[in-house]
Design a protein around this motif. Structure first.
Motif, PDB file in Angstrom:
ATOM      1  N   ARG A 277     -53.580  66.374  96.078  1.00 43.18           N
ATOM      2  CA  ARG A 277     -52.882  67.162  95.071  1.00 43.18           C
ATOM      3  C   ARG A 277     -51.664  66.381  94.573  1.00 43.18           C
ATOM      4  N   PRO A 278     -51.558  66.133  93.263  1.00 42.65           N
ATOM      5  CA  PRO A 278     -50.384  65.434  92.763  1.00 42.65           C
ATOM      6  C   PRO A 278     -49.134  66.288  92.908  1.00 42.65           C
ATOM      7  N   THR A 279     -48.007  65.647  93.069  1.00 40.38           N
ATOM      8  CA  THR A 279     -46.753  66.373  93.196  1.00 40.38           C
ATOM      9  C   THR A 279     -45.781  65.931  92.130  1.00 40.38           C
ATOM     10  N   VAL A 280     -44.802  66.798  91.822  1.00 41.35           N
ATOM     11  CA  VAL A 280     -43.753  66.470  90.868  1.00 41.35           C
ATOM     12  C   VAL A 280     -42.558  65.942  91.640  1.00 41.35           C
ATOM     13  N   PRO A 281     -42.005  64.758  91.303  1.00 38.29           N
ATOM     14  CA  PRO A 281     -40.901  64.180  92.065  1.00 38.29           C
ATOM     15  C   PRO A 281     -39.619  64.990  91.931  1.00 38.29           C
ATOM     16  N   LEU A 282     -38.829  64.999  93.018  1.00 36.89           N
ATOM     17  CA  LEU A 282     -37.523  65.645  92.969  1.00 36.89           C
ATOM     18  C   LEU A 282     -36.480  64.719  92.353  1.00 36.89           C
ATOM     19  N   LEU A 283     -36.773  63.426  92.341  1.00 36.37           N
ATOM     20  CA  LEU A 283     -35.867  62.453  91.746  1.00 36.37           C
ATOM     21  C   LEU A 283     -36.393  62.062  90.377  1.00 36.37           C
ATOM     22  N   LEU A 284     -35.530  62.138  89.379  1.00 33.12           N
ATOM     23  CA  LEU A 284     -35.932  61.868  88.005  1.00 33.12           C
ATOM     24  C   LEU A 284     -35.062  60.781  87.414  1.00 33.12           C
ATOM     25  N   GLN A 285     -35.600  60.025  86.469  1.00 32.02           N
ATOM     26  CA  GLN A 285     -34.826  59.000  85.808  1.00 32.02           C
ATOM     27  C   GLN A 285     -33.878  59.628  84.805  1.00 32.02           C
TER      28      GLN A 285
ATOM     29  N   GLY B   4     -26.853  77.508  88.104  1.00 38.88           N
ATOM     30  CA  GLY B   4     -26.350  77.437  86.745  1.00 38.88           C
ATOM     31  C   GLY B   4     -27.411  77.374  85.680  1.00 38.88           C
ATOM     32  N   GLY B   5     -28.555  77.989  85.900  1.00 42.30           N
ATOM     33  CA  GLY B   5     -29.558  78.026  84.848  1.00 42.30           C
ATOM     34  C   GLY B   5     -30.680  77.045  85.113  1.00 42.30           C
ATOM     35  N   ARG B   6     -31.617  77.026  84.190  1.00 47.68           N
ATOM     36  CA  ARG B   6     -32.824  76.245  84.364  1.00 47.68           C
ATOM     37  C   ARG B   6     -32.618  74.832  83.842  1.00 47.68           C
ATOM     38  N   ALA B   7     -32.938  73.821  84.660  1.00 44.39           N
ATOM     39  CA  ALA B   7     -32.754  72.427  84.272  1.00 44.39           C
ATOM     40  C   ALA B   7     -33.718  72.053  83.168  1.00 44.39           C
ATOM     41  N   ALA B   8     -33.309  71.062  82.364  1.00 45.99           N
ATOM     42  CA  ALA B   8     -34.177  70.596  81.279  1.00 45.99           C
ATOM     43  C   ALA B   8     -35.482  70.062  81.822  1.00 45.99           C
ATOM     44  N   SER B   9     -35.407  69.346  82.975  1.00 44.73           N
ATOM     45  CA  SER B   9     -36.630  68.802  83.558  1.00 44.73           C
ATOM     46  C   SER B   9     -37.562  69.908  84.010  1.00 44.73           C
ATOM     47  N   SER B  10     -36.994  71.019  84.466  1.00 50.86           N
ATOM     48  CA  SER B  10     -37.811  72.157  84.869  1.00 50.86           C
ATOM     49  C   SER B  10     -38.533  72.747  83.675  1.00 50.86           C
ATOM     50  N   MET B  11     -37.834  72.858  82.559  1.00 54.20           N
ATOM     51  CA  MET B  11     -38.462  73.376  81.344  1.00 54.20           C
ATOM     52  C   MET B  11     -39.529  72.427  80.834  1.00 54.20           C
ATOM     53  N   MET B  12     -39.276  71.106  80.975  1.00 57.40           N
ATOM     54  CA  MET B  12     -40.265  70.127  80.569  1.00 57.40           C
ATOM     55  C   MET B  12     -41.542  70.272  81.379  1.00 57.40           C
ATOM     56  N   ARG B  13     -41.382  70.448  82.716  1.00 54.75           N
ATOM     57  CA  ARG B  13     -42.570  70.599  83.549  1.00 54.75           C
ATOM     58  C   ARG B  13     -43.326  71.868  83.190  1.00 54.75           C
ATOM     59  N   SER B  14     -42.581  72.933  82.868  1.00 60.09           N
ATOM     60  CA  SER B  14     -43.231  74.169  82.460  1.00 60.09           C
ATOM     61  C   SER B  14     -44.024  73.957  81.191  1.00 60.09           C
ATOM     62  N   HIS B  15     -43.435  73.213  80.241  1.00 63.13           N
ATOM     63  CA  HIS B  15     -44.121  72.919  78.988  1.00 63.13           C
ATOM     64  C   HIS B  15     -45.368  72.077  79.252  1.00 63.13           C
ATOM     65  N   GLU B  16     -45.245  71.076  80.148  1.00 67.47           N
ATOM     66  CA  GLU B  16     -46.369  70.213  80.451  1.00 67.47           C
ATOM     67  C   GLU B  16     -47.479  70.988  81.165  1.00 67.47           C
ATOM     68  N   LYS B  17     -47.066  71.915  82.054  1.00 67.51           N
ATOM     69  CA  LYS B  17     -48.067  72.732  82.746  1.00 67.51           C
ATOM     70  C   LYS B  17     -48.833  73.580  81.742  1.00 67.51           C
TER      71      LYS B  17
ATOM     72  N   ALA C 133     -48.688  62.851  82.187  1.00 66.49           N
ATOM     73  CA  ALA C 133     -49.473  62.209  83.240  1.00 66.49           C
ATOM     74  C   ALA C 133     -48.633  61.940  84.478  1.00 66.49           C
ATOM     75  N   ARG C 134     -47.395  61.503  84.291  1.00 71.17           N
ATOM     76  CA  ARG C 134     -46.530  61.181  85.418  1.00 71.17           C
ATOM     77  C   ARG C 134     -46.197  62.424  86.235  1.00 71.17           C
ATOM     78  N   SER C 135     -46.034  63.567  85.547  1.00 65.53           N
ATOM     79  CA  SER C 135     -45.703  64.799  86.266  1.00 65.53           C
ATOM     80  C   SER C 135     -46.850  65.272  87.146  1.00 65.53           C
ATOM     81  N   ARG C 136     -48.072  64.882  86.804  1.00 63.04           N
ATOM     82  CA  ARG C 136     -49.232  65.277  87.603  1.00 63.04           C
ATOM     83  C   ARG C 136     -49.550  64.263  88.701  1.00 63.04           C
ATOM     84  N   LEU C 137     -49.340  62.970  88.425  1.00 59.26           N
ATOM     85  CA  LEU C 137     -49.735  61.932  89.365  1.00 59.26           C
ATOM     86  C   LEU C 137     -48.594  61.422  90.226  1.00 59.26           C
ATOM     87  N   ASN C 138     -47.358  61.579  89.738  1.00 55.17           N
ATOM     88  CA  ASN C 138     -46.186  61.087  90.466  1.00 55.17           C
ATOM     89  C   ASN C 138     -46.294  59.590  90.737  1.00 55.17           C
ATOM     90  N   ASP C 139     -46.819  58.866  89.746  1.00 52.77           N
ATOM     91  CA  ASP C 139     -46.960  57.420  89.891  1.00 52.77           C
ATOM     92  C   ASP C 139     -46.916  56.801  88.501  1.00 52.77           C
TER      93      ASP C 139
END
Length: 213
Positions: free
Chosen positions: A93-101, A114-127, A37-43
Protein backbone atom coordinates in the motif's frame (compact mmCIF):
# COMPACT_ATOMS: atom_id res chain seq x y z
CA UNK A 1 -17.94 18.56 -17.90
CA UNK A 2 -17.13 18.84 -21.62
CA UNK A 3 -13.69 19.70 -22.91
CA UNK A 4 -12.84 23.38 -23.14
CA UNK A 5 -12.11 25.10 -26.42
CA UNK A 6 -8.50 25.53 -25.30
CA UNK A 7 -8.25 21.75 -24.75
CA UNK A 8 -9.60 21.07 -28.22
CA UNK A 9 -7.26 23.60 -29.79
CA UNK A 10 -4.25 22.16 -27.97
CA UNK A 11 -5.07 18.59 -28.98
CA UNK A 12 -5.57 19.69 -32.58
CA UNK A 13 -2.12 21.28 -32.60
CA UNK A 14 -0.56 18.17 -31.06
CA UNK A 15 -2.21 15.99 -33.69
CA UNK A 16 -0.75 18.19 -36.39
CA UNK A 17 2.72 17.46 -35.02
CA UNK A 18 3.40 20.88 -33.53
CA UNK A 19 6.27 20.49 -31.07
CA UNK A 20 5.44 23.65 -29.15
CA UNK A 21 1.92 22.36 -28.50
CA UNK A 22 3.26 19.10 -27.06
CA UNK A 23 5.62 21.03 -24.79
CA UNK A 24 2.74 23.26 -23.70
CA UNK A 25 0.76 20.15 -22.75
CA UNK A 26 3.67 18.83 -20.68
CA UNK A 27 4.20 22.20 -18.99
CA UNK A 28 0.51 22.44 -18.11
CA UNK A 29 -0.02 18.98 -16.64
CA UNK A 30 3.35 17.53 -15.64
CA UNK A 31 3.43 19.11 -12.18
CA UNK A 32 -0.06 17.98 -11.20
CA UNK A 33 0.47 14.48 -12.55
CA UNK A 34 3.76 14.21 -10.68
CA UNK A 35 2.16 15.35 -7.41
CA UNK A 36 -0.66 12.86 -7.92
CA UNK A 37 1.69 9.95 -8.62
CA UNK A 38 4.12 10.87 -5.84
CA UNK A 39 1.33 11.06 -3.26
CA UNK A 40 0.35 7.47 -4.08
CA UNK A 41 3.81 5.92 -4.50
CA UNK A 42 5.90 7.99 -2.08
CA UNK A 43 8.83 7.67 -4.46
CA UNK A 44 10.06 10.49 -6.70
CA UNK A 45 11.74 8.30 -9.31
CA UNK A 46 8.76 5.96 -9.66
CA UNK A 47 6.39 8.93 -9.84
CA UNK A 48 8.45 10.45 -12.64
CA UNK A 49 8.27 7.13 -14.50
CA UNK A 50 4.49 7.13 -14.11
CA UNK A 51 4.24 10.64 -15.55
CA UNK A 52 6.43 9.73 -18.51
CA UNK A 53 4.37 6.59 -19.15
CA UNK A 54 1.21 8.69 -18.90
CA UNK A 55 2.33 11.09 -21.59
CA UNK A 56 3.46 8.22 -23.80
CA UNK A 57 0.12 6.52 -23.24
CA UNK A 58 -1.63 9.72 -24.26
CA UNK A 59 0.29 9.84 -27.53
CA UNK A 60 -0.59 6.22 -28.26
CA UNK A 61 -4.26 6.85 -27.47
CA UNK A 62 -4.38 10.15 -29.38
CA UNK A 63 -5.91 8.67 -32.58
CA UNK A 64 -8.88 7.43 -30.51
CA UNK A 65 -9.11 10.41 -28.16
CA UNK A 66 -12.63 11.86 -27.94
CA UNK A 67 -12.32 15.63 -28.25
CA UNK A 68 -15.33 16.08 -25.95
CA UNK A 69 -13.36 14.59 -23.04
CA UNK A 70 -11.50 17.14 -20.87
CA UNK A 71 -7.78 16.71 -21.46
CA UNK A 72 -7.05 16.77 -17.73
CA UNK A 73 -9.53 13.97 -17.01
CA UNK A 74 -8.11 11.89 -19.83
CA UNK A 75 -4.52 12.26 -18.63
CA UNK A 76 -5.40 11.48 -15.01
CA UNK A 77 -7.35 8.43 -16.16
CA UNK A 78 -4.25 7.13 -17.95
CA UNK A 79 -2.11 7.94 -14.91
CA UNK A 80 -4.52 6.03 -12.70
CA UNK A 81 -4.13 2.92 -14.85
CA UNK A 82 -0.35 3.26 -14.73
CA UNK A 83 -0.47 3.66 -10.96
CA UNK A 84 -2.59 0.54 -10.55
CA UNK A 85 -0.03 -1.46 -12.51
CA UNK A 86 2.84 0.05 -10.54
CA UNK A 87 1.21 -0.67 -7.17
CA UNK A 88 0.56 -4.25 -8.21
CA UNK A 89 4.26 -4.63 -8.99
CA UNK A 90 5.23 -3.06 -5.68
CA UNK A 91 2.85 -5.31 -3.79
CA UNK A 92 2.26 -2.87 -0.97
CA UNK A 93 0.00 0.00 0.00
CA UNK A 94 1.52 3.36 -0.97
CA UNK A 95 1.80 5.95 1.76
CA UNK A 96 1.80 9.74 1.82
CA UNK A 97 5.04 11.18 3.32
CA UNK A 98 4.92 13.29 6.47
CA UNK A 99 7.89 15.28 5.19
CA UNK A 100 7.22 17.55 2.23
CA UNK A 101 9.43 19.74 0.08
CA UNK A 102 9.12 23.46 0.55
CA UNK A 103 9.39 26.05 -2.20
CA UNK A 104 13.16 26.29 -1.67
CA UNK A 105 13.64 22.59 -2.23
CA UNK A 106 14.16 21.85 1.46
CA UNK A 107 12.11 19.62 3.71
CA UNK A 108 9.45 20.71 6.12
CA UNK A 109 6.92 19.00 8.35
CA UNK A 110 3.19 19.35 8.19
CA UNK A 111 2.07 22.22 10.39
CA UNK A 112 -0.08 21.17 13.31
CA UNK A 113 -3.27 22.85 14.44
CA UNK A 114 -4.69 26.12 13.20
CA UNK A 115 -6.71 24.81 10.30
CA UNK A 116 -6.14 22.52 7.38
CA UNK A 117 -2.68 22.56 5.75
CA UNK A 118 -2.35 23.28 2.05
CA UNK A 119 -0.68 19.91 1.56
CA UNK A 120 -3.63 18.23 3.24
CA UNK A 121 -6.03 19.95 0.86
CA UNK A 122 -3.82 18.96 -2.06
CA UNK A 123 -3.94 15.31 -1.03
CA UNK A 124 -7.71 15.54 -0.68
CA UNK A 125 -7.91 16.98 -4.19
CA UNK A 126 -5.61 14.26 -5.53
CA UNK A 127 -7.64 11.55 -3.79
CA UNK A 128 -10.78 12.93 -5.40
CA UNK A 129 -9.04 12.93 -8.76
CA UNK A 130 -7.84 9.35 -8.20
CA UNK A 131 -11.36 8.21 -7.33
CA UNK A 132 -12.84 9.92 -10.40
CA UNK A 133 -10.15 8.50 -12.65
CA UNK A 134 -10.65 4.94 -11.37
CA UNK A 135 -14.44 5.16 -11.72
CA UNK A 136 -14.15 6.65 -15.20
CA UNK A 137 -11.63 4.05 -16.36
CA UNK A 138 -13.64 1.16 -14.93
CA UNK A 139 -16.88 2.35 -16.55
CA UNK A 140 -15.11 2.77 -19.89
CA UNK A 141 -13.80 -0.81 -19.70
CA UNK A 142 -17.20 -2.16 -18.70
CA UNK A 143 -18.97 -0.33 -21.52
CA UNK A 144 -16.44 -1.70 -24.01
CA UNK A 145 -16.98 -5.23 -22.67
CA UNK A 146 -20.77 -4.87 -22.84
CA UNK A 147 -20.56 -3.75 -26.47
CA UNK A 148 -18.27 -6.63 -27.42
CA UNK A 149 -20.43 -9.22 -25.68
CA UNK A 150 -23.73 -7.75 -26.90
CA UNK A 151 -25.01 -7.06 -23.38
CA UNK A 152 -27.19 -4.23 -24.64
CA UNK A 153 -29.68 -4.15 -21.76
CA UNK A 154 -26.87 -3.86 -19.24
CA UNK A 155 -25.25 -1.16 -21.36
CA UNK A 156 -28.51 0.79 -21.50
CA UNK A 157 -28.87 0.48 -17.74
CA UNK A 158 -25.39 1.93 -17.27
CA UNK A 159 -26.25 4.93 -19.45
CA UNK A 160 -29.63 5.59 -17.83
CA UNK A 161 -28.56 5.05 -14.21
CA UNK A 162 -24.98 6.29 -14.07
CA UNK A 163 -25.03 8.95 -16.77
CA UNK A 164 -28.57 10.30 -16.61
CA UNK A 165 -29.29 9.42 -12.98
CA UNK A 166 -32.59 7.63 -13.56
CA UNK A 167 -34.25 5.62 -10.81
CA UNK A 168 -34.47 1.82 -11.16
CA UNK A 169 -38.21 1.84 -11.71
CA UNK A 170 -37.95 4.42 -14.50
CA UNK A 171 -35.18 2.44 -16.19
CA UNK A 172 -37.25 -0.75 -15.95
CA UNK A 173 -40.25 1.00 -17.50
CA UNK A 174 -38.13 2.46 -20.31
CA UNK A 175 -36.45 -0.84 -21.17
CA UNK A 176 -39.52 -2.99 -20.69
CA UNK A 177 -37.88 -5.16 -18.04
CA UNK A 178 -38.27 -5.76 -14.31
CA UNK A 179 -36.90 -3.62 -11.51
CA UNK A 180 -35.12 -6.70 -10.20
CA UNK A 181 -33.29 -7.11 -13.52
CA UNK A 182 -32.24 -3.46 -13.38
CA UNK A 183 -31.11 -3.87 -9.76
CA UNK A 184 -29.02 -6.88 -10.78
CA UNK A 185 -27.32 -4.90 -13.55
CA UNK A 186 -26.66 -2.05 -11.14
CA UNK A 187 -25.24 -4.38 -8.49
CA UNK A 188 -22.89 -5.93 -11.04
CA UNK A 189 -21.50 -2.54 -12.11
CA UNK A 190 -21.17 -1.24 -8.55
CA UNK A 191 -19.29 -4.38 -7.51
CA UNK A 192 -16.87 -3.90 -10.40
CA UNK A 193 -16.32 -0.26 -9.45
CA UNK A 194 -15.60 -1.16 -5.84
CA UNK A 195 -13.27 -3.92 -6.98
CA UNK A 196 -11.34 -1.44 -9.13
CA UNK A 197 -11.12 1.01 -6.22
CA UNK A 198 -9.78 -1.75 -3.99
CA UNK A 199 -7.14 -2.71 -6.55
CA UNK A 200 -6.11 0.94 -6.78
CA UNK A 201 -5.68 1.00 -2.98
CA UNK A 202 -8.36 3.67 -2.62
CA UNK A 203 -10.10 3.50 0.74
CA UNK A 204 -13.66 4.64 1.49
CA UNK A 205 -14.37 5.71 -2.07
CA UNK A 206 -17.39 8.01 -2.14
CA UNK A 207 -19.88 6.69 -4.68
CA UNK A 208 -22.76 8.83 -3.51
CA UNK A 209 -24.32 11.17 -6.01
CA UNK A 210 -23.59 8.84 -8.92
CA UNK A 211 -26.41 6.38 -8.40
CA UNK A 212 -23.88 3.88 -7.10
CA UNK A 213 -25.14 3.39 -3.57
Amino acid sequence: MPASESDKALVKRIRSGEGEAWQACIDQFEGRLLAFARSRLNDQSSAEDIVQETFMGFLKALPNYDDSTPLESFLFSIASHKLIDAMRRIGRRPTVPLLLQDSAGGVRREPSGGGRAASSMMRSHEKSFAESAVVEACLADLISDFKQSGAWERLQCVELIFVLGWANKDVARRLGTTEQAVANHKFFVVSKLKESAKKARLQNVNLDGMGLE
